[in-house]
Design an enzyme around this catalytic site. Sequence first.
Site, short mmCIF file in Angstrom:
data_model
loop_
_atom_site.label_atom_id
_atom_site.label_comp_id
_atom_site.label_asym_id
_atom_site.label_seq_id
_atom_site.Cartn_x
_atom_site.Cartn_y
_atom_site.Cartn_z
N GLU A 289 12.38 -36.98 21.06
CA GLU A 289 13.01 -36.05 20.11
C GLU A 289 11.93 -35.12 19.55
O GLU A 289 12.16 -33.96 19.30
CB GLU A 289 13.69 -36.84 18.99
CG GLU A 289 14.53 -36.01 18.04
CD GLU A 289 15.03 -36.81 16.85
OE1 GLU A 289 14.68 -37.99 16.71
OE2 GLU A 289 15.77 -36.22 16.05
N ARG B 32 7.42 -50.22 17.13
CA ARG B 32 8.38 -50.94 16.29
C ARG B 32 9.28 -51.86 17.10
O ARG B 32 9.76 -52.88 16.58
CB ARG B 32 9.18 -49.94 15.44
CG ARG B 32 8.31 -49.22 14.41
CD ARG B 32 9.10 -48.20 13.60
NE ARG B 32 9.57 -47.09 14.38
CZ ARG B 32 8.86 -46.01 14.70
NH1 ARG B 32 7.60 -45.91 14.29
NH2 ARG B 32 9.38 -45.04 15.41
P1 AMP Z 1 14.39 -41.11 22.15
O1 AMP Z 1 13.55 -41.28 23.37
O2 AMP Z 1 14.63 -39.67 21.83
O3 AMP Z 1 15.68 -41.92 22.22
O4 AMP Z 1 13.56 -41.65 20.93
C1 AMP Z 1 13.50 -43.00 20.65
C2 AMP Z 1 12.10 -43.44 20.33
O5 AMP Z 1 11.46 -42.54 19.44
C3 AMP Z 1 12.12 -44.78 19.63
O6 AMP Z 1 10.99 -45.53 20.09
C4 AMP Z 1 12.01 -44.45 18.16
O7 AMP Z 1 11.12 -45.34 17.52
C5 AMP Z 1 11.47 -43.03 18.12
N1 AMP Z 1 12.31 -42.11 17.35
C6 AMP Z 1 12.92 -40.99 17.82
N2 AMP Z 1 13.55 -40.33 16.85
C7 AMP Z 1 13.37 -41.06 15.73
C8 AMP Z 1 13.78 -40.91 14.37
N3 AMP Z 1 14.53 -39.88 13.98
N4 AMP Z 1 13.40 -41.86 13.48
C9 AMP Z 1 12.65 -42.90 13.86
N5 AMP Z 1 12.22 -43.10 15.11
C10 AMP Z 1 12.56 -42.19 16.04
#
Ligand code: AMP
Length: 176
Positions: A101, A64
Amino acid sequence: MSLDLAALLRDRIRDAPDYPRAGIVFKDINPLLADHVAFAGAVDAIVAHHGRGTIDKVAGIEARGFLLAAPVAYHFGAGVVPVRKKGKLPGPTLDAEYALEYGEAVLEVQADAFAPGERVLVVDDVLATGGTARAAASLIARAGGEVVGVSVLLELLFLDGRARLADLDVHALVQV
Ligand code: AMP
């Protein structure tokens, strides 16, 4: 950014409960992308935060992040660089493992994607734990770029991803 734009962006990000697995509320940005006023407003707000001429390359995180990085780069007058999941880029590449996550992954960038000292903005849709942005920033630094900031549509404040990016300008259009 005007209050109206912030409200519009907030309204166009849809919650998908228990996706992709139980307990995760997935933030679906597709309604925002599909609304030309919200999409253009988001792109313009990211460009305005940094200012034209301040960025040499915009690094978009698969998948995205690509949809945002390309128009942002165009309006900056900058190039765009894809930061991809493992195995999608012809080499030589650099890679970094990171925890999500939900799950774990490996990001890659082409080793020659940045000239030494180029100013790089990382762009993605959602900042959650910050692991993805941290991995992208470390890859870009290893490839010779200077990461000046991270811009996202949405920051999930309860996960405090910003704490892992304390050395960077972290800019979120919407915080929840
Ligand atoms: P993080 O590494 O935990 O900051 O996760 C960010 C990445 O995971 C981004 O590329 C987001 O597209 C995706 N992502 C993580 N959690 C979510 C969520 N709750 N909703 C949508 N995308 C998420």
